[in-house]
Design a protein around this motif. Structure first.
Motif, PDB file in Angstrom:
ATOM      1  N   TYR A 167       0.827  -1.207   0.000  1.00  0.00           N
ATOM      2  CA  TYR A 167       0.000   0.000   0.000  1.00  0.00           C
ATOM      3  C   TYR A 167       0.863   1.258   0.000  1.00  0.00           C
ATOM      4  CZ  TYR A 167      -3.071   3.671   1.734  1.00  0.00           C
ATOM      5  OH  TYR A 167      -3.755   4.852   1.893  1.00  0.00           O
TER       6      TYR A 167
ATOM      7  N   THR B  15      -7.023  -5.028  -0.701  1.00  0.00           N
ATOM      8  CA  THR B  15      -7.866  -5.576   0.358  1.00  0.00           C
ATOM      9  C   THR B  15      -8.600  -6.825  -0.114  1.00  0.00           C
ATOM     10  OG1 THR B  15      -8.180  -3.389   1.337  1.00  0.00           O
ATOM     11  CG2 THR B  15      -9.783  -5.083   1.920  1.00  0.00           C
TER      12      THR B  15
ATOM     13  N   MET C  17      -8.328  -0.903  -2.632  1.00  0.00           N
ATOM     14  CA  MET C  17      -9.474  -1.795  -2.786  1.00  0.00           C
ATOM     15  C   MET C  17      -9.047  -3.151  -3.345  1.00  0.00           C
ATOM     16  SD  MET C  17     -12.118   0.063  -1.804  1.00  0.00           S
ATOM     17  CE  MET C  17     -13.658  -0.333  -2.629  1.00  0.00           C
TER      18      MET C  17
ATOM     19  N   CYS D  65     -12.370  -0.616   3.645  1.00  0.00           N
ATOM     20  CA  CYS D  65     -11.476  -1.778   3.665  1.00  0.00           C
ATOM     21  C   CYS D  65     -11.222  -2.245   5.092  1.00  0.00           C
ATOM     22  CB  CYS D  65     -10.153  -1.432   2.982  1.00  0.00           C
ATOM     23  SG  CYS D  65     -10.310  -1.086   1.212  1.00  0.00           S
ATOM     24  N   GLU D  66     -11.035  -1.294   5.990  1.00  0.00           N
ATOM     25  CA  GLU D  66     -10.828  -1.632   7.396  1.00  0.00           C
ATOM     26  C   GLU D  66     -12.039  -2.379   7.966  1.00  0.00           C
ATOM     27  OE1 GLU D  66     -11.188   0.719  11.596  1.00  0.00           O
ATOM     28  OE2 GLU D  66     -10.519   1.846   9.857  1.00  0.00           O
TER      29      GLU D  66
END
Length: 370
Positions: free
Chosen positions: A168, A178, A175, A248-249
């Motif tokens: 990242y 993830t 996206m 995403c988290e």
């Protein structure tokens, strides 16, 4: 006359060896200052504490401030064996600081003369090592081989997570990254923890479908509702797409709970299939529904305590500093609520998706066996 099972004796020997290895490892980690090449490690030998001031807060409560003058022995680097004098300020609440004690090891940025420096943080690798060792020994003591493989899967997932963070930072799309990580986390966790078999494969399918549908629902709701106040997220980098980061988290955060429900439901159905390969789908569906009724409330509460209650210290601190409840809701509690609701939706979806996957599986088996 009763004879002890040889496997139990082997397990006791293994646990004893692990305990001995853990003790040796603790001694090594406690004396690993030489491995810290880029920073100085010191051990506190003497402390004198002085009260400096008292401040009154917004709610008329008083906060005492103290300064510690620390004498420490340098454990590594060119000044090894010499003594440094350090200063540390702390308060009663220890919200943003901490008080140190004799015997603590600190990571320090030494001045050029080697006699003074700035405290960076406390050296905590010994504590982390002890917690990891206790976890590993406990898993093996309780679950044996399965416990070891569970620990192994956690280690592999940690390595994958660190690798994903590096990707990242080098510019990968968050996206896509993830999505890849969710796939790898799910596949590796279930295959390593449960082996390569029918229940693992079906649980993988259920987990990935549940997360995918949850993601779709989340994105749909987000598109038709006002945006959250992402700018108040801790450590957020403003130029990035904060909504994508939070999405995403949230998906990764709910993955473990969805995976747990999926493997529980699939394991129940698989056990019934083992006992009766020709069992009717209706019976499987009823069994899955019964198990889901038993575990759903517990799992939803796990998410509640993880997210909502996990944010309580920060919320109480804000309220203590005269921030309004509406401010706390908008900038803090709303995020925890979204995480909780998204994870809970994933749990609920896992039930009908499990039933659907089992229906397809049973039909395929019926066709294969004529």
């Amino acid at each position: 006359m009763h004879h002890s099972h040889p496997c139990k004796g082997n397990k006791k020997i293994l646990l004893l060896l692990l305990v001995v290895a853990a003790v040796i490892g603790y001694i090594l980690v406690d004396h690993d200052a030489g491995l810290y090449r880029d920073m100085t490690v010191v051990k506190i030998t003497d402390i004198s504490t002085k009260h400096t001031e008292t401040q009154t807060g917004v709610l008329s409560d008083k906060e005492n401030y103290y300064v510690q003058t620390i004498t420490a022995n340098i454990l590594n680097g060119e000044y090894k064996g010499k003594t440094a004098t350090l200063s540390n300020q702390y308060t009663d609440s220890n919200v943003r600081d901490e008080a140190y004690a004799v015997g603590d090891q600190l990571l320090v940025d030494l001045a050029r003369d080697g006699t003074t420096g700035k405290i960076l943080e406390q050296k905590r690798d010994t504590l982390v090592y002890l917690l990891v060792a206790v976890l590993l020994i406990g898993l093996i003591a309780v679950a044996g081989r399965a416990g070891f493989f569970s620990f192994l899967s956690v280690c592999i997932n940690l390595v994958l997570l660190l690798f994903a963070l590096r990707c990242y930072l080098t510019g990968w799309n968050i996206m896509a990254l993830t999505a890849c990580m969710i796939f790898l986390f799910t596949v590796l966790s279930l295959l390593i923890g449960n082996g390569v078999n029918r229940r693992s494969l079906l649980a993988i399918v259920v987990t990935l479908l549940s997360i995918a549908v949850t993601a779709g629902i989340y994105l749909l709701v987000r598109a038709v509702t006002p945006a959250l106040q992402y700018q108040m997220l801790e450590y957020a980098v403003v130029p990035d797409d904060l909504s994508a980061l939070f999405f995403c988290e949230t998906m990764v955060g709910g993955l473990g709970a969805v995976m747990d429900v999926a493997i529980s439901l699939i394991s129940t159905a698989d056990e019934l299939l083992e006992q009766n390969p020709h069992i009717a789908y209706d019976q499987l569906r009823k069994s899955v529904r019964t198990v889901s009724d038993d575990i759903m409330g517990t799992m939803v509460n796990v998410l509640f305590f993880t997210y909502i209650c996990g944010g309580l210290p920060g919320m109480l601190l804000m309220l203590r500093n005269a921030m309004t409840m509406s401010f706390v809701w908008e900038y803090v509690l709303s995020f925890e609520m979204v995480r909780f609701l998204a994870g809970s939706i994933g749990l609920v979806l896992a039930v009908p998706i499990t039933q659907l996957v089992l229906r397809v599986w049973v039909k395929r088996q019926e066709v294969a066996h004529g």
